[in-house]
Design a protein around this motif. Structure first.
Motif, short mmCIF file in Angstrom:
data_model
loop_
_atom_site.label_atom_id
_atom_site.label_comp_id
_atom_site.label_asym_id
_atom_site.label_seq_id
_atom_site.Cartn_x
_atom_site.Cartn_y
_atom_site.Cartn_z
N GLU A 187 0.83 -1.21 0.00
CA GLU A 187 0.00 0.00 0.00
C GLU A 187 0.87 1.27 0.00
OE1 GLU A 187 -3.71 1.79 2.58
OE2 GLU A 187 -3.40 -0.38 2.51
N CYS A 188 1.93 1.27 0.82
CA CYS A 188 2.86 2.41 0.83
C CYS A 188 3.51 2.59 -0.53
CB CYS A 188 3.94 2.20 1.89
SG CYS A 188 3.36 2.35 3.59
N LEU A 189 3.89 1.48 -1.17
CA LEU A 189 4.53 1.57 -2.48
C LEU A 189 3.55 2.09 -3.53
CD1 LEU A 189 6.67 -1.70 -2.45
CD2 LEU A 189 7.53 0.65 -2.44
N ARG A 190 2.29 1.67 -3.43
CA ARG A 190 1.28 2.19 -4.36
C ARG A 190 1.20 3.71 -4.26
NH1 ARG A 190 -1.55 -2.67 -3.14
NH2 ARG A 190 -2.83 -1.73 -1.50
N ASP A 191 1.22 4.23 -3.02
CA ASP A 191 1.20 5.68 -2.81
C ASP A 191 2.39 6.35 -3.50
OD1 ASP A 191 -1.07 5.52 -1.29
OD2 ASP A 191 -0.05 5.68 0.65
N ARG A 192 3.59 5.75 -3.32
CA ARG A 192 4.80 6.35 -3.91
C ARG A 192 4.72 6.34 -5.43
NH1 ARG A 192 4.68 6.63 0.76
NH2 ARG A 192 6.37 6.68 2.27
N PHE A 193 4.29 5.22 -6.01
CA PHE A 193 4.20 5.14 -7.48
C PHE A 193 3.23 6.20 -8.00
CE2 PHE A 193 5.28 0.30 -7.49
CZ PHE A 193 6.59 0.60 -7.15
#
Length: 206
Positions: A187-193
């Motif tokens: 979920e955190c990586l989705r935010d960054r992308f």
């Protein structure tokens, strides 16, 4: 020095002490088996996963800190190489994931501080911010923690993030990679992308 970086223009890097579970997280993220060792220091060179047609890869950087059977000057060299790698590629790094062993991280950080040292994990978190890489803290091995909320608050406190940890849910990701539970990290990586206008990469963390 680390050589042979694949020519990719976007990257997620995993950094952290030896034996915190970076390679296991990598396996969960990529679906590819990597050399996972019970012995610290198994990963000595970056592991790049650049199988995708997109110009993107995940990179598992070697662990730093104490490793049994590894000379201190070699350990320092690994840490220097990790820092240099992140510095040189900062513009391409969409997220830097600092992996902590949730059970032992607070004790290790406090022990270093008592000796007057800056703990590696705290240093790495601040360093990522300094070079403009948005850090994510993956708190691994949560299955071994009794009071998870309390422990996550303590970790936030040590990193200079004001508790309670829930207000940092876009930065702090409690996971248990061994059990395949890395939803919070994805979920955190989705935010960054999304922040980097790279929604084409969301399929890698869905």
């Amino acid at each position: 020095m680390f050589e042979d970086r694949p020519d990719r223009d976007a990257e997620v890097v995993l950094v952290g002490r030896s034996n915190v579970g970076k390679s296991t997280i990598m396996r969960e993220l990529t679906g590819h088996d990597v050399s996972v060792g019970g012995k610290p220091g198994v990963t000595r060179q970056p592991n790049h996963f650049d199988w995708a047609s997109e110009s993107f890869m995940f990179t598992d950087l070697p662990g730093f800190g104490f490793m049994s059977g590894v000379e201190e000057d070699r350990r320092e060299q690994i840490k220097t190489d990790v820092i240099r790698y992140v510095e040189e590629n900062a513009e391409r790094i969409l997220a830097g994931v600092v992996v902590l062993d949730g059970k032992s991280a607070v004790d290790i950080i406090d022990r270093h501080r008592e000796r007057g040292n800056v703990p590696h994990d705290v240093e790495m978190f601040a360093f990522l911010e300094d070079v403009g890489v948005d850090p994510i803290v993956a708190v691994n091995k949560t299955d071994k923690i009794d009071d998870l909320d309390e422990r996550l608050d303590e970790i936030c406190d040590r990193l200079g993030l004001y508790p309670p940890w829930q207000q940092w849910s876009d930065t702090v990701a409690p996971i248990c990679a061994k059990r395949g539970d890395i939803d919070a990290l994805e979920e955190c990586l989705r935010d960054r992308f999304h922040d980097h206008n790279r929604d084409d990469l969301l399929k890698f963390v869905s």
